[in-house]
Design a protein around this motif. Structure first.
Motif, PDB file in Angstrom:
ATOM      1  N   LEU A  36       0.828  -1.209   0.000  1.00 51.34           N
ATOM      2  CA  LEU A  36       0.000   0.000   0.000  1.00 51.34           C
ATOM      3  C   LEU A  36       0.867   1.265   0.000  1.00 51.34           C
ATOM      4  CD1 LEU A  36      -2.844  -1.126   2.400  1.00 51.34           C
ATOM      5  CD2 LEU A  36      -3.094  -0.480  -0.004  1.00 51.34           C
ATOM      6  N   GLU A  37       1.977   1.222   0.722  1.00 54.79           N
ATOM      7  CA  GLU A  37       2.881   2.375   0.735  1.00 54.79           C
ATOM      8  C   GLU A  37       3.488   2.605  -0.647  1.00 54.79           C
ATOM      9  OE1 GLU A  37       4.336   2.336   5.409  1.00 54.79           O
ATOM     10  OE2 GLU A  37       5.534   1.260   3.926  1.00 54.79           O
ATOM     11  N   ARG A  38       3.875   1.521  -1.329  1.00 48.76           N
ATOM     12  CA  ARG A  38       4.413   1.666  -2.691  1.00 48.76           C
ATOM     13  C   ARG A  38       3.349   2.229  -3.635  1.00 48.76           C
ATOM     14  NH1 ARG A  38       6.847  -3.297  -1.457  1.00 48.76           N
ATOM     15  NH2 ARG A  38       5.245  -4.433  -2.612  1.00 48.76           N
ATOM     16  N   LEU A  39       2.111   1.758  -3.475  1.00 49.48           N
ATOM     17  CA  LEU A  39       1.022   2.267  -4.295  1.00 49.48           C
ATOM     18  C   LEU A  39       0.805   3.756  -4.036  1.00 49.48           C
ATOM     19  CD1 LEU A  39      -1.275   1.761  -6.292  1.00 49.48           C
ATOM     20  CD2 LEU A  39      -2.714   1.115  -4.329  1.00 49.48           C
ATOM     21  N   ALA A  40       0.858   4.154  -2.777  1.00 51.26           N
ATOM     22  CA  ALA A  40       0.700   5.575  -2.437  1.00 51.26           C
ATOM     23  C   ALA A  40       1.830   6.400  -3.049  1.00 51.26           C
ATOM     24  CB  ALA A  40       0.672   5.756  -0.915  1.00 51.26           C
ATOM     25  N   GLU A  41       3.062   5.889  -2.979  1.00 49.33           N
ATOM     26  CA  GLU A  41       4.197   6.611  -3.565  1.00 49.33           C
ATOM     27  C   GLU A  41       4.041   6.739  -5.072  1.00 49.33           C
ATOM     28  OE1 GLU A  41       7.639   4.406  -2.354  1.00 49.33           O
ATOM     29  OE2 GLU A  41       7.461   5.036  -0.259  1.00 49.33           O
ATOM     30  N   ARG A  42       3.618   5.653  -5.710  1.00 50.16           N
ATOM     31  CA  ARG A  42       3.423   5.676  -7.165  1.00 50.16           C
ATOM     32  C   ARG A  42       2.319   6.666  -7.552  1.00 50.16           C
ATOM     33  NH1 ARG A  42       1.502   0.319  -9.358  1.00 50.16           N
ATOM     34  NH2 ARG A  42       2.425  -0.117  -7.384  1.00 50.16           N
ATOM     35  N   GLN A  43       1.217   6.640  -6.827  1.00 49.42           N
ATOM     36  CA  GLN A  43       0.128   7.564  -7.132  1.00 49.42           C
ATOM     37  C   GLN A  43       0.533   9.006  -6.868  1.00 49.42           C
ATOM     38  OE1 GLN A  43      -3.470   6.334  -5.153  1.00 49.42           O
ATOM     39  NE2 GLN A  43      -3.704   4.530  -6.474  1.00 49.42           N
ATOM     40  N   PHE A  44       1.344   9.235  -5.829  1.00 46.83           N
ATOM     41  CA  PHE A  44       1.818  10.587  -5.549  1.00 46.83           C
ATOM     42  C   PHE A  44       2.747  11.059  -6.667  1.00 46.83           C
ATOM     43  CE2 PHE A  44       4.835  13.569  -3.496  1.00 46.83           C
ATOM     44  CZ  PHE A  44       3.934  14.583  -3.207  1.00 46.83           C
ATOM     45  N   ALA A  45       3.615  10.173  -7.146  1.00 48.67           N
ATOM     46  CA  ALA A  45       4.510  10.528  -8.256  1.00 48.67           C
ATOM     47  C   ALA A  45       3.705  10.851  -9.512  1.00 48.67           C
ATOM     48  CB  ALA A  45       5.498   9.392  -8.531  1.00 48.67           C
TER      49      ALA A  45
END
Length: 139
Positions: free
Chosen positions: A112-121
Motif C-alpha cells: 500500500l505504501e508503494r502504491l501511495a508513492e506511485r500515485q503521488f509521483a
C-alpha cells in the motif's frame, strides 16, 4: 489541489494490524524464551538428581529410602521435562505462526505504501505537465 491517497484508511488499518502482530510476536518471543529457560532448569535439576543417584550407587553407606526417593524425584523431573519440552514445541509453533502473520501484515503495508508513492509521483507528474501547459498558453 493537494494529493489524497484514496486507500489511506486501508493503509492505516493495515499499519495497526501490523503493529498488533509486532506486539504479539514480541510476547511470543518472551513466552518462548521463558519456556526454554524453564525446560533447561528442569533438565539441569534432573541431571543433578541423576548424578546424586550415581554417587549414592557408588557409595556403600546408602539407604534404600535415599535411593528410592531420588529415583522417584528423577522420574517426576523426567515427566515434568517432557511436559516442558511439549510446551517449548508449542511456544515455537506460536512464535513461527506469529512471525508468518507479521510478515504478511508487513507485506500488505509495504504494498500500500508503494502504491501511495506511485500515485503521488503520478499526481506530481500530472501537476507539472498541467503547469507546463498553462505556462505555454499564458506565455
Amino acid at each position: 489541489m493537494s494529493f489524497h491517497f484514496r486507500l489511506q484508511t486501508v493503509l492505516k488499518v493495515r499499519q495497526r494490524e501490523r503493529d498488533v502482530q509486532q506486539q504479539l510476536v514480541a510476547k511470543a518471543r518472551t513466552v518462548h524464551a521463558k519456556c526454554i529457560a524453564d525446560r533447561n532448569l528442569l533438565a539441569s535439576h534432573r541431571e543433578t538428581v541423576i548424578g546424586e543417584l550415581r554417587s549414592l550407587n557408588e557409595q556403600e553407606a546408602w539407604s534404600l529410602d535415599q535411593v528410592l526417593h531420588r529415583q522417584r524425584h528423577a522420574e517426576q523431573l523426567g515427566h515434568a521435562l517432557a511436559i516442558a519440552e511439549a510446551t517449548v514445541v508449542d511456544a515455537s509453533f506460536q512464535l513461527e505462526s506469529g512471525i508468518e502473520r507479521l510478515v504478511i501484515a508487513d507485506q500488505s503495508v509495504r504494498a500500500l505504501e508503494r502504491l501511495a508513492e506511485r500515485q503521488f509521483a503520478e499526481y506530481q507528474d500530472r501537476k507539472t505537465k498541467s503547469a507546463a501547459r498553462e505556462s505555454t498558453y499564458v506565455g
